[in-house]
Design a protein around this motif. Structure first.
Motif, PDB file in Angstrom:
ATOM      1  N   LEU A 140       0.711  -1.216   0.164  1.00  0.00           N
ATOM      2  CA  LEU A 140      -0.266  -0.184  -0.116  1.00  0.00           C
ATOM      3  C   LEU A 140       0.892   1.331   0.076  1.00  0.00           C
ATOM      4  N   GLY A 141       2.145   1.334   0.235  1.00  0.00           N
ATOM      5  CA  GLY A 141       3.027   2.246   0.047  1.00  0.00           C
ATOM      6  C   GLY A 141       3.365   3.198   1.196  1.00  0.00           C
ATOM      7  N   PHE A 142       2.902   2.427   2.418  1.00  0.00           N
ATOM      8  CA  PHE A 142       3.085   2.794   3.596  1.00  0.00           C
ATOM      9  C   PHE A 142       4.637   2.964   4.230  1.00  0.00           C
ATOM     10  N   ASP A 143       4.936   4.085   4.695  1.00  0.00           N
ATOM     11  CA  ASP A 143       6.294   4.189   5.430  1.00  0.00           C
ATOM     12  C   ASP A 143       6.418   3.347   6.460  1.00  0.00           C
ATOM     13  N   HIS A 144       7.304   2.337   6.459  1.00  0.00           N
ATOM     14  CA  HIS A 144       7.470   1.118   7.358  1.00  0.00           C
ATOM     15  C   HIS A 144       8.890   0.582   7.680  1.00  0.00           C
ATOM     16  N   CYS A 145       8.846   0.023   8.702  1.00  0.00           N
ATOM     17  CA  CYS A 145      10.068  -0.882   9.212  1.00  0.00           C
ATOM     18  C   CYS A 145       9.811  -2.155   8.409  1.00  0.00           C
ATOM     19  N   ASN A 146      10.743  -2.533   7.642  1.00  0.00           N
ATOM     20  CA  ASN A 146      10.603  -4.074   7.110  1.00  0.00           C
ATOM     21  C   ASN A 146      10.860  -4.965   8.027  1.00  0.00           C
ATOM     22  N   TYR A 147      10.193  -6.129   8.183  1.00  0.00           N
ATOM     23  CA  TYR A 147      10.316  -7.274   9.167  1.00  0.00           C
ATOM     24  C   TYR A 147      10.438  -8.504   8.262  1.00  0.00           C
ATOM     25  N   ASP A 148      11.520  -9.305   8.414  1.00  0.00           N
ATOM     26  CA  ASP A 148      11.586 -10.774   7.857  1.00  0.00           C
ATOM     27  C   ASP A 148      11.527 -11.633   9.082  1.00  0.00           C
ATOM     28  N   ILE A 149      11.275 -12.845   8.622  1.00  0.00           N
ATOM     29  CA  ILE A 149      11.252 -14.034   9.534  1.00  0.00           C
ATOM     30  C   ILE A 149      12.304 -14.933   9.587  1.00  0.00           C
ATOM     31  N   ASP A 150      12.880 -15.377  10.657  1.00  0.00           N
ATOM     32  CA  ASP A 150      13.919 -16.256  10.909  1.00  0.00           C
ATOM     33  C   ASP A 150      13.691 -17.152  11.978  1.00  0.00           C
ATOM     34  N   VAL A 151      14.686 -18.168  12.152  1.00  0.00           N
ATOM     35  CA  VAL A 151      14.562 -19.499  13.132  1.00  0.00           C
ATOM     36  C   VAL A 151      15.823 -19.262  14.147  1.00  0.00           C
ATOM     37  N   ILE A 152      15.766 -19.120  15.286  1.00  0.00           N
ATOM     38  CA  ILE A 152      16.938 -19.036  16.028  1.00  0.00           C
ATOM     39  C   ILE A 152      16.326 -20.065  17.479  1.00  0.00           C
ATOM     40  N   ASP A 153      17.541 -20.901  17.458  1.00  0.00           N
ATOM     41  CA  ASP A 153      17.365 -22.091  18.328  1.00  0.00           C
ATOM     42  C   ASP A 153      16.110 -22.649  18.238  1.00  0.00           C
ATOM     43  N   ASN A 154      15.501 -23.115  16.946  1.00  0.00           N
ATOM     44  CA  ASN A 154      14.470 -23.674  16.936  1.00  0.00           C
ATOM     45  C   ASN A 154      12.999 -22.757  17.085  1.00  0.00           C
ATOM     46  N   LYS A 155      13.171 -21.445  17.314  1.00  0.00           N
ATOM     47  CA  LYS A 155      12.294 -20.565  17.743  1.00  0.00           C
ATOM     48  C   LYS A 155      12.109 -19.692  16.678  1.00  0.00           C
ATOM     49  N   LEU A 156      10.714 -19.401  16.225  1.00  0.00           N
ATOM     50  CA  LEU A 156      10.476 -18.163  15.281  1.00  0.00           C
ATOM     51  C   LEU A 156      10.602 -17.084  15.779  1.00  0.00           C
ATOM     52  N   VAL A 157      11.514 -16.265  14.981  1.00  0.00           N
ATOM     53  CA  VAL A 157      11.685 -14.717  15.436  1.00  0.00           C
ATOM     54  C   VAL A 157      11.442 -13.848  14.383  1.00  0.00           C
ATOM     55  N   SER A 158      11.326 -12.552  14.595  1.00  0.00           N
ATOM     56  CA  SER A 158      11.339 -11.474  13.495  1.00  0.00           C
ATOM     57  C   SER A 158      12.579 -10.638  13.493  1.00  0.00           C
ATOM     58  N   LYS A 159      12.894 -10.258  12.334  1.00  0.00           N
ATOM     59  CA  LYS A 159      14.327  -9.403  12.267  1.00  0.00           C
ATOM     60  C   LYS A 159      13.915  -8.003  11.395  1.00  0.00           C
ATOM     61  N   CYS A 160      14.370  -6.955  12.071  1.00  0.00           N
ATOM     62  CA  CYS A 160      14.177  -5.663  11.323  1.00  0.00           C
ATOM     63  C   CYS A 160      15.539  -4.891  11.685  1.00  0.00           C
ATOM     64  N   GLU A 161      15.985  -4.172  10.647  1.00  0.00           N
ATOM     65  CA  GLU A 161      17.027  -3.225  10.775  1.00  0.00           C
ATOM     66  C   GLU A 161      16.609  -2.008  11.416  1.00  0.00           C
ATOM     67  N   ASN A 162      17.764  -1.467  12.207  1.00  0.00           N
ATOM     68  CA  ASN A 162      17.422  -0.162  13.127  1.00  0.00           C
ATOM     69  C   ASN A 162      17.187   0.891  11.986  1.00  0.00           C
ATOM     70  N   PHE A 163      15.930   1.550  12.230  1.00  0.00           N
ATOM     71  CA  PHE A 163      15.726   2.606  11.168  1.00  0.00           C
ATOM     72  C   PHE A 163      16.169   4.091  12.043  1.00  0.00           C
ATOM     73  N   VAL A 164      16.682   4.076  13.074  1.00  0.00           N
ATOM     74  CA  VAL A 164      17.146   5.347  13.730  1.00  0.00           C
ATOM     75  C   VAL A 164      18.641   5.491  13.369  1.00  0.00           C
ATOM     76  N   LYS A 165      19.066   6.459  12.760  1.00  0.00           N
ATOM     77  CA  LYS A 165      20.355   6.806  12.475  1.00  0.00           C
ATOM     78  C   LYS A 165      21.045   7.466  13.584  1.00  0.00           C
ATOM     79  N   GLU A 166      22.418   7.544  13.416  1.00  0.00           N
ATOM     80  CA  GLU A 166      23.457   7.824  14.392  1.00  0.00           C
ATOM     81  C   GLU A 166      23.121   9.343  15.085  1.00  0.00           C
ATOM     82  N   ASN A 167      22.438  10.121  14.042  1.00  0.00           N
ATOM     83  CA  ASN A 167      22.306  11.347  14.543  1.00  0.00           C
ATOM     84  C   ASN A 167      20.827  11.697  14.804  1.00  0.00           C
ATOM     85  N   GLN A 168      20.023  10.601  15.131  1.00  0.00           N
ATOM     86  CA  GLN A 168      18.497  10.791  15.294  1.00  0.00           C
ATOM     87  C   GLN A 168      18.329   9.999  16.568  1.00  0.00           C
TER      88      GLN A 168
END
Length: 392
Positions: A191-219
């Motif tokens: 829909l073109g919404f500004d958003h933080c992108n989340y991916d799915i991964d598995v760690i130690d047989n547990k489902l987790v989400s992963k997202c890159e930090n959207f806050v920059k070093e001067n923010q």
């Protein structure tokens, strides 16, 4: 001990910090209040409030909450007695802003220790947070941004390809939260919404989400809760209109569109936990300019993830809408002015993609085929409701 509170390279205040109680007990001097956290600026204008108390509230809320899932297990692994104790282990540094503390005569600088540009150890902390293995762990380095992560869900900052990435687990019995984060991202992208992108991964047989930090070093991210109370609300002004007026006053572009987009997403996925600390604005910490509405993030508590199969209801429900913590989703979109810009056809095929993801990770969520069918049909129902609302 006498400590300095700073915002990146700017000194805010000289304080007395008690390491036994992990608390600020006195403020000797305030040097530049405009660089302080916005909640502290708000409190400073209110003579009925104690600045020491408000600083302690801010500091405590900066840390891991005592109600986080399996917090006792984590603290044992970290060899600390309380979450508050962790804040003092890494200068109170975070990856959501640039506030930090150091002893008055310490010569260390922001460039020396911040986690935006300096690497940190995370593998042992990640294991302590997500692994069910109680065997002896390697020593955990507590100089880490993981000491200042809010929320009830287990989480940890890691570094991937030199990027700061947040890993989040699940809280409810359905373990749907990571898939909900994926769904929120997918809808927002379509829909073109500004958003933080989340991916799915598995760690130690547990489902987790992963997202890159959207806050920059001067923010920094400033929560809606702090923004809301920068100005007194008129009795005849709704919560949302009050909030949008503040954003416009500070020069935020597309304020209404981005705020409405967030609640349109919540309407679609029935996100029941959009409290005023998981949305807000991004501010430049050097110029203090309010830059933009923060991208949509934290969509895990959605799609009836806290309900048993026989309790699941996609016809209607209740969520959080500014100060109203019990608002019907059917009333969310009343008065929205940007709905006509939504192209609902961009969600075509989403339900099938959602079904595929649910089956792909079924071995980790252990949710039944019956629940998957209800979830897919529920998403179709929500999309149909939005379509009818737009075209009524």
């Amino acid at each position: 001990m006498r400590c300095i509170l700073l915002n990146k390279n700017t000194t805010i205040a000289l304080i007395e910090y008690n390491t036994d109680h992990n608390a600020i007990v006195d403020i000797y001097d305030v040097y530049d209040i405009k660089y302080a956290p916005l909640s502290i600026q708000n409190a400073n204008k209110d003579k009925s409030k104690s600045l020491v108390k408000e600083l302690n509230n801010w500091l405590k809320n900066r840390g891991i909450p005592s109600w986080r899932k399996d917090i006792e297990h984590l603290l044992e692994k970290l060899n600390v007695s309380s979450p508050e104790e962790l804040i003092n282990k890494s200068f109170a540094l975070s990856l959501s802003d640039q506030y930090w503390m150091k002893e008055e005569n310490d010569t260390i600088t922001w460039n020396d220790i911040n986690f935006f540009t300096n690497d940190f150890q995370y593998k042992a902390y990640l294991k302590a947070s997500f692994s069910s293995d109680d065997s002896e762990n390697e020593k955990i380095d507590l100089h880490s941004p993981n000491n200042t992560t809010d929320g009830m869900i287990q989480k940890a900052w890691i570094i991937e390809d030199e990027k700061r990435v947040l890993i989040k687990g699940s809280y409810t019995h359905s373990r749907q939260e990571p898939i909900n984060e994926w769904l929120g991202s997918n809808i927002s992208r379509r829909l073109g919404f500004d958003h933080c992108n989340y991916d799915i991964d598995v760690i130690d047989n547990k489902l987790v989400s992963k997202c890159e930090n959207f806050v920059k070093e001067n923010q920094e991210i400033i929560t809606a809760n702090d923004v809301f109370f920068t100005r007194k609300q008129n009795n005849h002004t709704s919560d949302m209109e009050h909030y949008i007026k503040i954003l416009k006053r500070y020069g935020i572009k597309d304020a209404r569109k981005n705020v409405e987009n967030m609640f349109i997403l919540d309407f679609l996925i029935m996100n029941y936990d959009r409290h005023m600390k998981n949305y807000g604005i991004i501010r430049d910490v050097d110029t203090l300019k309010w830059i933009k509405v923060a991208p949509i993030f934290d969509n895990g508590q959605a799609m009836q993830c806290d309900k048993l199969i026989n309790e699941m209801n996609f016809e209607d429900g209740k969520g959080k809408f500014f100060k109203n913590t019990d608002k019907k989703f059917s009333n969310y979109l009343q008065g929205f002015k940007t709905l006509q810009s939504i192209d609902i056809t961009k969600l075509d095929g989403l339900a099938n993609e959602y079904r595929e993801i649910l089956y792909k990770y079924q071995e980790y969520t252990e949710i039944s085929n019956e629940r998957i069918a209800k979830l897919v049909n529920g998403l179709k129902t929500r999309i149909d409701y939005l379509n009818k609302y737009i075209n009524k």
